[in-house]
Design an enzyme around this catalytic site. Structure first.
Site, mmCIF file in Angstrom:
data_model
loop_
_atom_site.group_PDB
_atom_site.id
_atom_site.type_symbol
_atom_site.label_atom_id
_atom_site.label_comp_id
_atom_site.label_asym_id
_atom_site.label_seq_id
_atom_site.Cartn_x
_atom_site.Cartn_y
_atom_site.Cartn_z
ATOM 1 N N HIS A 1 35.790 34.706 31.014
ATOM 2 C CA HIS A 1 35.542 33.940 32.502
ATOM 3 C C HIS A 1 34.910 32.962 32.109
ATOM 4 O O HIS A 1 34.121 32.559 30.999
ATOM 5 C CB HIS A 1 35.225 34.985 33.401
ATOM 6 C CG HIS A 1 33.800 35.877 32.977
ATOM 7 N ND1 HIS A 1 33.415 36.693 33.672
ATOM 8 C CD2 HIS A 1 33.092 35.797 31.852
ATOM 9 C CE1 HIS A 1 32.026 37.040 33.365
ATOM 10 N NE2 HIS A 1 32.037 36.839 32.263
ATOM 11 N N VAL B 1 26.349 39.582 40.302
ATOM 12 C CA VAL B 1 25.888 39.004 41.632
ATOM 13 C C VAL B 1 25.420 40.399 42.513
ATOM 14 O O VAL B 1 26.095 41.486 42.375
ATOM 15 C CB VAL B 1 27.290 38.431 42.502
ATOM 16 C CG1 VAL B 1 27.393 37.062 41.770
ATOM 17 C CG2 VAL B 1 28.436 39.106 42.357
ATOM 18 N N TRP C 1 36.814 43.267 31.895
ATOM 19 C CA TRP C 1 37.328 42.140 30.979
ATOM 20 C C TRP C 1 37.806 42.749 29.798
ATOM 21 O O TRP C 1 37.009 43.092 28.864
ATOM 22 C CB TRP C 1 36.285 41.062 30.976
ATOM 23 C CG TRP C 1 35.880 40.629 32.398
ATOM 24 C CD1 TRP C 1 36.584 39.494 32.954
ATOM 25 C CD2 TRP C 1 34.698 41.035 33.113
ATOM 26 N NE1 TRP C 1 36.083 39.546 33.972
ATOM 27 C CE2 TRP C 1 34.956 40.339 34.246
ATOM 28 C CE3 TRP C 1 33.759 41.641 32.853
ATOM 29 C CZ2 TRP C 1 33.725 40.127 35.299
ATOM 30 C CZ3 TRP C 1 32.923 41.851 34.122
ATOM 31 C CH2 TRP C 1 32.923 41.189 35.178
ATOM 32 N N ARG D 1 42.230 36.761 28.037
ATOM 33 C CA ARG D 1 41.943 38.281 28.164
ATOM 34 C C ARG D 1 43.052 39.024 27.393
ATOM 35 O O ARG D 1 44.283 38.504 27.579
ATOM 36 C CB ARG D 1 41.885 38.781 29.744
ATOM 37 C CG ARG D 1 40.691 38.084 30.340
ATOM 38 C CD ARG D 1 40.415 38.750 31.934
ATOM 39 N NE ARG D 1 39.419 38.028 32.457
ATOM 40 C CZ ARG D 1 39.242 38.027 33.891
ATOM 41 N NH1 ARG D 1 39.625 39.047 34.688
ATOM 42 N NH2 ARG D 1 38.427 37.246 34.160
ATOM 43 N N ALA E 1 27.221 32.011 43.486
ATOM 44 C CA ALA E 1 28.344 31.731 42.403
ATOM 45 C C ALA E 1 29.657 32.501 43.001
ATOM 46 O O ALA E 1 29.812 33.112 43.622
ATOM 47 C CB ALA E 1 27.929 32.416 41.072
ATOM 48 N N GLN F 1 39.936 29.195 34.915
ATOM 49 C CA GLN F 1 39.401 29.451 36.133
ATOM 50 C C GLN F 1 38.595 28.169 36.578
ATOM 51 O O GLN F 1 38.425 27.341 35.772
ATOM 52 C CB GLN F 1 38.274 30.655 35.872
ATOM 53 C CG GLN F 1 39.020 31.909 35.765
ATOM 54 C CD GLN F 1 37.899 33.135 35.774
ATOM 55 O OE1 GLN F 1 36.963 32.877 35.203
ATOM 56 N NE2 GLN F 1 38.207 34.386 35.857
HETATM 57 C C1 FA5 Z 1 35.835 37.013 37.374
HETATM 58 O O1 FA5 Z 1 36.326 36.530 36.235
HETATM 59 C C2 FA5 Z 1 34.433 36.665 37.841
HETATM 60 N N1 FA5 Z 1 33.744 36.037 36.718
HETATM 61 C C3 FA5 Z 1 34.780 35.793 38.899
HETATM 62 C C4 FA5 Z 1 33.121 35.724 39.611
HETATM 63 C C5 FA5 Z 1 32.459 34.417 39.280
HETATM 64 C C6 FA5 Z 1 32.677 36.802 40.430
HETATM 65 C C7 FA5 Z 1 30.941 34.227 40.121
HETATM 66 C C8 FA5 Z 1 31.252 36.665 41.068
HETATM 67 C C9 FA5 Z 1 30.554 35.361 40.792
HETATM 68 P P1 FA5 Z 1 37.915 38.318 38.054
HETATM 69 O O2 FA5 Z 1 38.182 39.092 36.756
HETATM 70 O O3 FA5 Z 1 38.284 39.039 39.459
HETATM 71 O O4 FA5 Z 1 36.402 37.628 38.078
HETATM 72 O O5 FA5 Z 1 38.878 36.803 37.990
HETATM 73 C C10 FA5 Z 1 38.817 35.947 38.893
HETATM 74 C C11 FA5 Z 1 39.959 35.320 39.264
HETATM 75 O O6 FA5 Z 1 40.746 34.897 38.212
HETATM 76 C C12 FA5 Z 1 40.929 36.388 39.794
HETATM 77 O O7 FA5 Z 1 40.817 36.559 41.294
HETATM 78 C C13 FA5 Z 1 42.361 35.806 39.625
HETATM 79 O O8 FA5 Z 1 42.705 34.715 40.597
HETATM 80 C C14 FA5 Z 1 42.149 35.208 38.425
HETATM 81 N N2 FA5 Z 1 42.836 36.048 37.169
HETATM 82 C C15 FA5 Z 1 42.228 37.200 36.870
HETATM 83 N N3 FA5 Z 1 42.819 37.804 35.569
HETATM 84 C C16 FA5 Z 1 44.150 36.962 35.548
HETATM 85 C C17 FA5 Z 1 45.216 36.818 34.787
HETATM 86 N N4 FA5 Z 1 45.320 37.976 33.788
HETATM 87 N N5 FA5 Z 1 45.940 35.943 34.693
HETATM 88 C C18 FA5 Z 1 45.817 34.836 35.957
HETATM 89 N N6 FA5 Z 1 44.617 34.930 36.453
HETATM 90 C C19 FA5 Z 1 43.760 35.946 36.534
HETATM 91 MG MG MG Z 2 41.565 41.676 36.526
#
Ligand code: FA5
Ligand code: MG
Length: 350
Positions: A178, A261, A149, A204, A314, A218
């Site tokens: 997130h 997790v 992140w 981000r 989660a 999200q």
């Molecule tokens: C997370 O942010 C974790 N907090 C998710 C999680 C929650 C895992 C609970 C386990 C338990 P990640 O970085 O992969 O994970 O982001 C989750 C989703 O946000 C991605 O699958 C995507 O759909 C979306 N996302 C991530 N980065 C971006 C971005 N820069 N722009 C748009 N959507 C994004």
């Molecule tokens: Mg990513």
């Protein structure tokens, strides 16, 4: 005098002019009034005769004035009615009305799906502390997972960040990367069992492209209780897929690492219309270290432990990615590009 006065009254064009004529003849210093005053100088016989004449003239003038006044008033009324006439058959004027943003629409749809499954929707702060965004989620400083992140750190002084129970939170501030910090906040303030979803904006420090934004949304989900298993997680995502894409949809889980997790998974749902898998987000069983961090924080606040002997799952999914599909939007940057032409397409989409 009578002829001339009657003609003038008859020709008066408005009430104003009529009033002036009345004063000219019948007013205190009017012509007729003057004549009347002169009567006393005349011999009796003549005075009587002239008096009768003048009274007749006065009556004639008064009658003429009244008639003209009535006529003018009627004309004025008629004219006003004509002028203010409303054509009720004319088409109405359209009022400008706004519409809901496509992300708001998508967010509401998601929240409604989970509400129907017994989840409660809660929200958390966008300015967050390092503790809730990282440490309590088993991502300590210098842990390589922090690189997952890219973070906007805040340097502002004097900002008072509130914790789950309104207490002041110490430590470095950031824009939450997130919605997962709300897992910790909610658990600190509540005791299981519960089911929640957390919609929200996240940030981000990322290069943008057609599928990446620096600010996006999200939806977090958290279910904690006795005997919660991975099967419940799969069931929840399956219900989501069915609600979004109908009975032909299905779900896919693949192992992936998230510090908070264990086991961790990334999940996708089958989009029948588009004939492809859609990667929605990350998920997994709540890591024991997260429960421990929650109970440790509760202890600091004088609360008893509440997360021994429970398990939970989660998930966190990207709202924009889903909305792009839902509304056929080819580039994520349209959402917050601020172009009215784009946004106006969603008016009335409910
Ligand atoms: C997370 O942010 C974790 N907090 C998710 C999680 C929650 C895992 C609970 C386990 C338990 P990640 O970085 O992969 O994970 O982001 C989750 C989703 O946000 C991605 O699958 C995507 O759909 C979306 N996302 C991530 N980065 C971006 C971005 N820069 N722009 C748009 N959507 C994004
Ligand atoms: Mg990513």
């Amino acid at each position: 005098m009578l002829e001339e006065a009657l003609a003038a009254i008859q020709n008066a064009r408005d009430l104003e002019e009529l009033k002036a004529l009345k004063a000219r003849y019948l007013g205190k210093k009017g012509l007729l009034t003057q004549e009347m005053k002169g009567l006393s100088a005349l011999p009796l016989e003549e005075r009587r005769k002239r008096g009768q004449e003048l009274n007749a003239i006065k009556a004639a003038l008064e009658a003429a004035l009244e008639a003209r006044e009535k006529a003018l008033e009627e004309a004025a009324l008629k004219e006003a009615l004509e002028r203010e006439r409303v054509d009720v058959s004319l088409p109405g004027v359209r009022l400008f009305s706004g519409g809901l943003h496509p992300i708001t629409l998508m967010e509401r749809e998601l929240v409604e799906i989970f509400r129907a499954l017994g989840y409660q929707a809660v929200e958390g702060p966008e300015v967050e502390s390092e503790f809730f965004n990282f440490d309590a989620l088993n991502i300590p400083e210098h842990h390589p997972a922090r690189d997952m992140w890219d973070t906007f750190w805040l340097t502002g002084e004097g900002f008072r960040l509130e914790g789950p129970l309104g207490e002041e939170v110490e430590g470095r501030l950031l824009l939450r990367t997130h919605t997962s910090p709300m897992q910790v906040r909610y658990m600190v303030a509540h005791t299981p069992p519960f089911r929640i979803v957390v919609p929200g904006r996240v940030f981000r420090f990322e290069q943008t492209d057609a599928t990446h934004e620096a600010v996006f949304h999200q939806l977090e989900g958290l279910v904690v209780g006795e005997g919660i298993t991975m099967a419940h997680l799969k069931g929840a995502i399956y219900e989501l897929a069915q609600a979004l894409f109908g009975p032909d949809s299905k779900v896919r889980f693949q192992p992936i690492y998230f510090p908070f997790v264990e086991p961790g998974a990334q999940f996708a749902v089958w989009w029948p219309e588009g004939g492809k898998w859609l990667e929605l987000g990350g998920a997994g069983m709540v890591h024991p270290k997260v429960f421990q961090a929650v109970d440790a924080y509760r202890k600091k606040l004088g609360l008893p432990p509440a997360y021994r002997g429970v398990t939970g799952f989660a998930f966190g999914l990207g709202v924009e990615r889903l909305a792009m599909l839902r509304y056929g939007i080819p580039d994520i940057r349209y959402f917050f590009g601020g172009r009215l032409k784009f946004l106006e397409q969603f008016k009335g989409v409910l």
